[in-house]
Write a protein that holds these residues in place. Structure first.
Motif, PDB file in Angstrom:
ATOM      1  N   LEU A   1       0.866  -1.178   0.000  1.00  0.00           N
ATOM      2  CA  LEU A   1       0.000   0.000   0.000  1.00  0.00           C
ATOM      3  C   LEU A   1       0.900   1.224   0.000  1.00  0.00           C
ATOM      4  CD1 LEU A   1      -2.886   1.120   0.053  1.00  0.00           C
ATOM      5  CD2 LEU A   1      -2.745   1.121   2.548  1.00  0.00           C
ATOM      6  N   GLY A   2       0.903   1.961  -1.099  1.00  0.00           N
ATOM      7  CA  GLY A   2       1.834   3.083  -1.217  1.00  0.00           C
ATOM      8  C   GLY A   2       3.246   2.565  -1.079  1.00  0.00           C
ATOM      9  N   GLU A   3       4.015   3.181  -0.179  1.00  0.00           N
ATOM     10  CA  GLU A   3       5.391   2.739   0.072  1.00  0.00           C
ATOM     11  C   GLU A   3       5.472   1.622   1.102  1.00  0.00           C
ATOM     12  OE1 GLU A   3       7.253   7.261  -0.443  1.00  0.00           O
ATOM     13  OE2 GLU A   3       7.217   6.307   1.535  1.00  0.00           O
ATOM     14  N   ALA A   4       4.362   1.341   1.763  1.00  0.00           N
ATOM     15  CA  ALA A   4       4.360   0.406   2.895  1.00  0.00           C
ATOM     16  C   ALA A   4       3.980  -1.013   2.474  1.00  0.00           C
ATOM     17  CB  ALA A   4       3.390   0.906   3.963  1.00  0.00           C
ATOM     18  N   ILE A   5       4.400  -1.953   3.299  1.00  0.00           N
ATOM     19  CA  ILE A   5       3.918  -3.336   3.213  1.00  0.00           C
ATOM     20  C   ILE A   5       3.273  -3.635   4.553  1.00  0.00           C
ATOM     21  CG2 ILE A   5       4.526  -5.771   2.958  1.00  0.00           C
ATOM     22  CD1 ILE A   5       6.831  -4.866   1.144  1.00  0.00           C
TER      23      ILE A   5
ATOM     24  N   PHE B   1      -3.906  -3.644  10.853  1.00  0.00           N
ATOM     25  CA  PHE B   1      -2.723  -4.128  10.152  1.00  0.00           C
ATOM     26  C   PHE B   1      -1.487  -3.919  11.009  1.00  0.00           C
ATOM     27  CE2 PHE B   1      -5.525  -2.753   6.684  1.00  0.00           C
ATOM     28  CZ  PHE B   1      -5.420  -3.799   5.776  1.00  0.00           C
ATOM     29  N   LYS B   2      -0.529  -4.807  10.854  1.00  0.00           N
ATOM     30  CA  LYS B   2       0.831  -4.540  11.330  1.00  0.00           C
ATOM     31  C   LYS B   2       1.610  -4.033  10.130  1.00  0.00           C
ATOM     32  CE  LYS B   2       2.276  -8.761  12.591  1.00  0.00           C
ATOM     33  NZ  LYS B   2       3.154  -9.860  13.010  1.00  0.00           N
ATOM     34  N   VAL B   3       2.639  -3.253  10.385  1.00  0.00           N
ATOM     35  CA  VAL B   3       3.434  -2.663   9.315  1.00  0.00           C
ATOM     36  C   VAL B   3       4.749  -3.426   9.207  1.00  0.00           C
ATOM     37  CG1 VAL B   3       4.554  -0.557   8.498  1.00  0.00           C
ATOM     38  CG2 VAL B   3       2.346  -0.423   9.674  1.00  0.00           C
ATOM     39  N   LEU B   4       4.929  -4.110   8.084  1.00  0.00           N
ATOM     40  CA  LEU B   4       6.149  -4.880   7.844  1.00  0.00           C
ATOM     41  C   LEU B   4       7.249  -4.011   7.237  1.00  0.00           C
ATOM     42  CD1 LEU B   4       4.522  -8.107   6.376  1.00  0.00           C
ATOM     43  CD2 LEU B   4       5.144  -7.635   8.749  1.00  0.00           C
ATOM     44  N   GLN B   5       6.828  -3.034   6.435  1.00  0.00           N
ATOM     45  CA  GLN B   5       7.755  -2.048   5.855  1.00  0.00           C
ATOM     46  C   GLN B   5       7.096  -0.687   5.991  1.00  0.00           C
ATOM     47  OE1 GLN B   5       9.515  -2.742   1.876  1.00  0.00           O
ATOM     48  NE2 GLN B   5       8.677  -0.733   1.320  1.00  0.00           N
ATOM     49  N   THR B   6       7.718   0.218   6.703  1.00  0.00           N
ATOM     50  CA  THR B   6       7.139   1.542   6.918  1.00  0.00           C
ATOM     51  C   THR B   6       7.136   2.330   5.613  1.00  0.00           C
ATOM     52  OG1 THR B   6       9.262   2.510   7.539  1.00  0.00           O
ATOM     53  CG2 THR B   6       7.920   1.584   9.321  1.00  0.00           C
ATOM     54  N   GLY B   7       6.258   3.323   5.557  1.00  0.00           N
ATOM     55  CA  GLY B   7       6.234   4.173   4.375  1.00  0.00           C
ATOM     56  C   GLY B   7       4.998   5.039   4.301  1.00  0.00           C
TER      57      GLY B   7
END
Length: 184
Positions: free
Chosen positions: A106-110, A146-152
């Motif tokens: 989603l966008g820059e995030a995973i 959701f938990k954030v696996l990759q911030t963004g």
């Protein structure tokens, strides 16, 4: 599934039925991207960390389609995205077809689906009646943490793209139904 709105809230102190309550549930759409951090959305008020924020509940999303259901029940409210305390209002987010453990870009995030939201009295403050809490429990319209696996950064019009579908895990609605209060 497309982000229709990104929403941020500030800490508010309200007098509800003679009791002073601090809350971050009052969220409003913003025109800038929001940054999904590991434990919360940057610059979004999270007041009670026992129940909100943290690794497993870093970001809350709610379906745009669910708004029509609630508007029919509460037509006199001043409606805007963020009414349910969600950081992300997403089109076609359906709890019956998304599964715990599934991962999305989603966008820059995973991000990864963790659990449904369990309503509390703060939702009743937004709606002006605690009756909505029981109605929320008795629906399948819980929204998703959701938990954030990759911030963004995430912004309006970003697409929620499935990266990895979880296998042998329950849907969000199946998890939510096991936690429902008994209907009376």
């Amino acid at each position: 599934m497309i982000v229709k709105s990104v929403n941020i809230g500030e800490k508010r102190v309200v007098n509800y039925k003679g009791k002073i309550v601090e809350t971050g549930i009052f969220k409003s759409p913003v025109n800038a991207p929001i940054f999904l951090g590991e434990e919360d959305v940057v610059n979004d008020a999270v007041i009670d960390r026992r129940y909100h924020g943290g690794i497993e509940k870093a970001v809350y999303a709610y379906s745009e389609q669910h708004y029509e259901y609630w508007k029919a029940l509460y037509p006199n409210l001043d409606w805007n995205y963020g009414m349910f305390g969600e950081n992300l209002t997403i089109s076609n987010l359906e709890e019956t077809t998304i599964y715990v453990g599934s991962q999305y870009k989603l966008g820059e995030a995973i991000i990864e689906i963790t659990q449904p939201r369990e309503p509390c009295s703060k939702l009743g403050i937004v709606f002006g009646t605690q009756k909505v809490v029981k109605q929320f429990w008795n629906s399948t319209k819980s929204g998703v943490y959701f938990k954030v696996l990759q911030t963004g950064n995430v912004t309006k019009d970003d697409e929620l793209v499935l990266l990895k579908k979880a296998k042998n895990t329950p849907s969000i609605s199946e998890v939510y139904e096991t936690k429902k209060l008994p209907k009376k």
